[in-house]
Design an enzyme around this catalytic site. Structure first.
Site, PDB file in Angstrom:
ATOM      1  N   ASP B 421       0.827  -1.204   0.000  1.00  0.00           N
ATOM      2  CA  ASP B 421       0.000   0.000   0.000  1.00  0.00           C
ATOM      3  C   ASP B 421       0.867   1.262   0.000  1.00  0.00           C
ATOM      4  O   ASP B 421       1.744   1.408   0.869  1.00  0.00           O
ATOM      5  CB  ASP B 421      -0.863  -0.054   1.272  1.00  0.00           C
ATOM      6  CG  ASP B 421      -1.980   0.966   1.262  1.00  0.00           C
ATOM      7  OD1 ASP B 421      -3.008   0.714   0.610  1.00  0.00           O
ATOM      8  OD2 ASP B 421      -1.826   2.022   1.925  1.00  0.00           O
ATOM      9  N   GLU B 450       1.547  -0.442  -5.046  1.00  0.00           N
ATOM     10  CA  GLU B 450       0.369   0.402  -5.264  1.00  0.00           C
ATOM     11  C   GLU B 450       0.783   1.859  -5.140  1.00  0.00           C
ATOM     12  O   GLU B 450       0.616   2.485  -4.106  1.00  0.00           O
ATOM     13  CB  GLU B 450      -0.734   0.075  -4.235  1.00  0.00           C
ATOM     14  CG  GLU B 450      -2.045   0.769  -4.537  1.00  0.00           C
ATOM     15  CD  GLU B 450      -2.590   1.653  -3.421  1.00  0.00           C
ATOM     16  OE1 GLU B 450      -3.788   1.980  -3.469  1.00  0.00           O
ATOM     17  OE2 GLU B 450      -1.841   2.028  -2.493  1.00  0.00           O
TER      18      GLU B 450
END
Lengths: 699, 699
Positions: B421, B450
């Site tokens: 993330d 990401e």
């Protein structure tokens, strides 16, 4: 290029790289990687793709004094903090100086500096988190959204206070007035005053200025330095004239002398040349001497090739007694210089069988199994009058030193320009070493590489140190070919390190275009060479439109001066002396023609026309494009027929309105033409003129 | 990236570079330069521009087992000698292997190797003067011109004799039969036999073969090794399905459990997915928990965001008690794997205010001047339920270790895929180090980045080690945008290190195209993601065409699953389950769709149509292009209207004649169409189909 990538140098290199560049180590040593970050964590800022940069910094870029180095780099950090940075530069062994980077968007940053001194410059990028700027941006966003920023103001006070102490602690000379102002601001930020007033104090542009001057660079990222070679202006710009001094005689049966050649200097100077390049002036061999037209049967009195260097009278550091003495040479150089002509010497590292070194250093040559020395050959062609040196000899150190010392012999006599013969047939490592050796002592030395070879080899020699390069210009004759080739030279990485010298002919190259195109071909090739390239040259005889080849399909001259004495009548009818003088005068008057980087091709509706311009480069104090010197050239590349058509003037770059009228003046003959708007008509008739060299006069 | 380019590391580095790379030293140390050439002069062969090479070898390229690394380099030497060379490669810490280089012309050489094992490979180029080949070429040219070659033959005898002894001396085991044959040839070359016969012996192809196997590499040039990261196949190719396991409940008022989520696995497997990516499964914070639709007012029972990681029940290595236990997690992973689904975990390096580390390691967080810990913010936006880690903390070593250990905790439980993330908000150096740490232990681990951020940052993370990257695909919706973006991804250096994973939606991104395009938009985006990119994914709900945003202009879902439990009827009318299953089946059946490097766009006369193909890459044993698996796709990028037009089949690549008829079969529904020649008609009606996935059947 290590001989054994798995060898013992590997560990030392990895460790050195480790200490210099955190993170820059392969998987294998991943256990070491964090060891580099002794105090803090890894620097947050990444700097990538610093440009200009040749092969990862393996080679320097090139400049001349007064030229700019505009540097760009991709710079970014994790997260949302702002970054700041500096371009660092210095003349090697001097103090580093810095210019702040500015953002071009898309994480690209730029700054530039101007080189002033000959020698070697270094440049590097440093970048860091702009702690104050990041804080201020956050504060502003929150304050503007009406949020409470008490904690942020306290944080800012700390940042400002630290900055006030940074210089103080570094200098040890006490706080400056600015330091005290910063401490004042810190007090204000911490004070009980209204949030609005404190935010206003934070936003004071004066605070920003003070803080920008005191960045916290404790964890800045720096790139390894890249290099700039700064050569004399003449490496960038000059008109060359090549001659065989021995032809300066009225009696074709004997060699002219340097004293006689001196008499030719005023004419050459009057044509506006800057460099006078002499075919080799050394004693010539007698063994296997070549006869006229490169034949094996030599007649009595045939002088042989001056590139068959060396005889009992001496080698590369002697002057051919038929030309005169070293004193005569010195006098010739001085006379030329007095007329504004710099003498360039031909350096051909090869020997005639009679060269003194053949006896003194047989190990410097290649041997046959029977012990005899090999002559040069490119099978099945043989060059029996030439012995090449063996750069791989076990005695290579002595050979390399001796060859370097040839340069040093002539630099000691004041020569600063060398045209090097066939450098691509000698070990590349030698050139890189030797040129560095000479430039270290004499940074004003210029080396022209005569490497008519494959593109990558030609480029490598330029990267390895040659200041200028002969090119493929003689073989690029159509407008399309010229535009493609010049685009490669001026719009790619080549423009950083390869300085073209456009010779329109050489003693080895009489192109079919000149053989068949008559005087118009010589005219247009002269104008193209002189305006497309800041450095260009002709070999004597060009001005007389000499164009007879030794045979069909050959680029060799008939009765080549390489093998015989060629007295000429330099003022015979049909000569180009006046055109040459005019072109060189225009080159001197217009800085636009003294650079290549600003060359731009423009649209025309006739593919036989080449239409381009050159603009004076911007000064450090940027001058608007429309106020810089700019010369336009349109040339008819077809010497056999009239070509006419329309050419598009980039009026949008010149501040001209679409329907506006203006005057263009042909600098070649002073003729003026009334033009209007962008597309205008030109007609170039080989019977009249092959080119216009235009100045846009009135706007 | 050294912090001080003039610092003390400089000398060590220069010396290391010196010993490894003769000539690779700046002017300043020119006096040292020749010291490197202890025995012989500098190597004559230059190797430049080895490709592929990322930032001068700073980063590895990426491959998966069975993939080829085709290497090219510019290689040349001075003079006219021939050169030869080898591509050297190895799995790190294993033996080097070699493949001979072949010439591509223009001084470019090539060879390739295939990686087989996971881990790290190295490759390098070595090149040398082909002494025998050069001699033979000279001999042949002279002999063919009828010249005397007695001396050349004697020279050749010496070369051949040396070669016969080279292996012998190196191995110490005695001469081989081949050695003896070479000695025989040497005798022949030296013999009194007729020149013709001896030249014929020299030209014997068998001699050439023997000599090529024994090159004289004493002065060969080698490049420093470059690296290849070899990841598992799944890093290159896979269909991802993202889900919130807590939504697997029939009762929206409580969290579903991992046991319940297991029941969902067969459906997901039936749709043909390869990777099941779970939103974070850790205990969630209570402090400042977000309410439904990201509000600050939390209602009793609101589950909060699973990215607010950590509570009294544990942090990143715990399982949310509402989901179950670690044993339940293990069981879930095993069940998924049994169905062919690999579980990917979400790794979000941030903490809720209730994370155990907040108490245990306050130094790992950022602090306000008053000592309190800062929540995340992107002013004026605030994320009060999240504390970011401070990667710059003085205790960074402990923090970095702890974060790495989170990965290791889950790899120990068999997890091999991590979706990371927002990596771009953490120090890049951390990722490079941590990923190397994990891959060193588990080279079968996959990291998906990401980083929906700026292009250069996205690329840098890929270079620094991430195996795959989220991309801008959701924002590329027109045919032009898609072609441009895919060209950048597959036709530039990016294809060497950035593996795209095309998610058609995510919990954060519901693009306007899906909001307004209805079911046809979902259909075409699915087909495009799955056929343009070898890795692609959808976030659950996509198959139900969920398309309601929280408000106009927003890409956030209404009633986002990020803040609430969202049970769904997965078989409700209008679902895309069947289409998804079909597309994934086609992907598995056709190797062409499992790679990106062979993507080619073809011509169409309607700009709303995207028309492209993918071809199975060539095998080490090259298979003719026309015999490789090749899938064509034409998609209507306009979900609102019928689009028709003509598409051009590259029949010249397929061995089809201009007027030839053939059949194309749509793999989506089995329909066959009769086509002829290159240009053919297609019509895509959103009411019927948005794309054809075509196989050309009969030729």
């Amino acid at each position: 290029m290590s001989r054994d990538p798995a060898g013992s140098g590997r560990v030392a290199k990895a460790v050195a790289a480790e200490s210099a560049e955190p993170g820059r180590v392969g998987l294998r040593s991943h256990g070491l990687r964090r060891a580099a970050f002794a105090q803090a964590t890894s620097p947050r800022v990444v700097i990538e793709h610093v440009q200009p940069q040749i092969d990862g910094g393996r080679f320097p870029i090139k400049r001349t004094p007064g030229e700019r180095v505009a540097v760009t780099a991709d710079i970014f950090a994790d997260g949302h903090d702002r970054i700041a940075g500096a371009l660092r530069f210095r003349l090697v062994d001097h103090q580093w100086r810095e210019v702040p980077l500015t953002s071009l968007g898309d994480d690209t940053w730029t700054a530039s500096f101007t080189v002033e001194e000959l020698g070697e410059y270094e440049y590097a990028i440093a970048a860091w988190i702009d702690r104050f700027g990041s804080w201020l941006a956050r504060l502003a966003a929150k304050a503007d959204a009406g949020q409470d920023v008490a904690s942020d103001l306290a944080e800012g006070a700390e940042i400002v206070q630290q900055a006030a102490s940074r210089e103080y602690q570094a200098s040890g000379v006490g706080r400056t007035e600015d330091d005290l102002r910063l401490l004042n601001v810190a007090d204000t930020l911490r004070s009980a005053r209204a949030q609005e007033a404190r935010v206003a104090a934070a936003r004071d542009p004066d605070l920003r200025r003070l803080m920008d001057a005191r960045p916290d660079r404790a964890t800045s990222t720096s790139t390894p330095p890249l290099r700039v070679t700064v050569d004399p202006e003449r490496a960038r710009y000059g008109a060359w004239y090549e001659m065989f001094p021995r032809s300066c005689t009225s009696d074709g049966r004997r060699s002219g002398t340097l004293r006689e050649a001196e008499a030719r200097l005023p004419d050459i100077a009057a044509m506006g040349f800057d460099v006078l390049y002499l075919a080799p002036v050394h004693p010539r061999g007698r063994t296997n001497r070549k006869g006229r037209n490169n034949t094996l049967s030599v007649a009595p009195g045939d002088p042989g090739s001056p590139w068959a260097i060396g005889s009992a009278e001496g080698g590369h550091t002697a002057v051919d007694p038929e030309l005169g003495t070293l004193d005569d040479f010195d006098r010739f150089v001085a006379s030329a210089r007095h007329l504004g002509l710099e003498v360039a010497l031909d350096i051909a590292f090869q020997a005639s069988p009679d060269h003194p070194w053949v006896q003194e250093h047989p190990a410097w040559f290649r041997h046959r199994p029977d012990g005899s020395i090999k002559h040069a050959e490119n099978p099945p062609k043989k060059y029996q009058d030439i012995y090449p040196f063996d750069f791989d000899t076990t005695d290579w150190r002595a050979l390399w030193d001796a060859l370097r010392d040839i340069f040093l012999f002539w630099t000691a006599r004041g020569v600063r320009i060398f045209r090097v013969d066939n450098p691509h047939t000698k070990t590349f490592g030698f050139w890189e070493w030797a040129i560095a050796e000479i430039r270290h002592r004499h940074p004003d030395t210029i080396f022209l590489s005569e490497a008519f070879t494959r593109p990558k080899v030609m480029r490598y020699l330029a990267k390895a140190g040659f200041s200028q390069s002969y090119t493929y210009f003689t073989w690029r004759n159509t407008a399309r070919e010229l535009q493609d080739y010049l685009t490669e030279l001026t719009r790619t990485e080549l423009q950083e390190y390869l300085r073209p010298n456009f010779f329109a002919n050489t003693p080895d190259i009489l192109h079919a275009y000149l053989q068949t195109g008559g005087r118009p071909a010589f005219e247009v090739r002269l104008v193209l060479a002189a305006t497309l390239s800041a450095s260009y040259g002709i070999y004597s005889g060009f001005e007389l439109c000499e164009n007879v080849p030794i045979g069909p399909g050959s680029e060799e001259y008939l009765n080549s001066e390489k093998y015989e004495i060629r007295p000429r009548d330099w003022h015979q009818p049909g000569n180009l002396n006046e055109l040459i003088a005019r072109v060189n005068q225009i080159r001197r008057a217009h800085r636009a023609l003294q650079f290549n980087g600003t060359l731009a091709f423009h649209a025309t509706d006739n593919p036989a026309l080449l239409w381009f311009s050159k603009t004076e480069p911007s000064h450090p104090r940027t001058v608007a494009l429309s106020h810089r010197d700019r010369v336009f050239v349109v040339a008819n590349t077809d010497p056999h027929g009239v070509q006419h058509g329309r050419v598009q003037v980039p009026i949008w770059e010149l501040g001209l309105e679409p329907g506006q009228s203006y005057v263009v003046e042909d600098l070649l003959d002073g003729t003026r033409y009334a033009w209007r708007g962008d597309w205008n008509y030109v007609k170039l008739d080989p019977g009249e003129r092959m080119a216009h060299v235009l100045l846009i006069r009135d706007w």
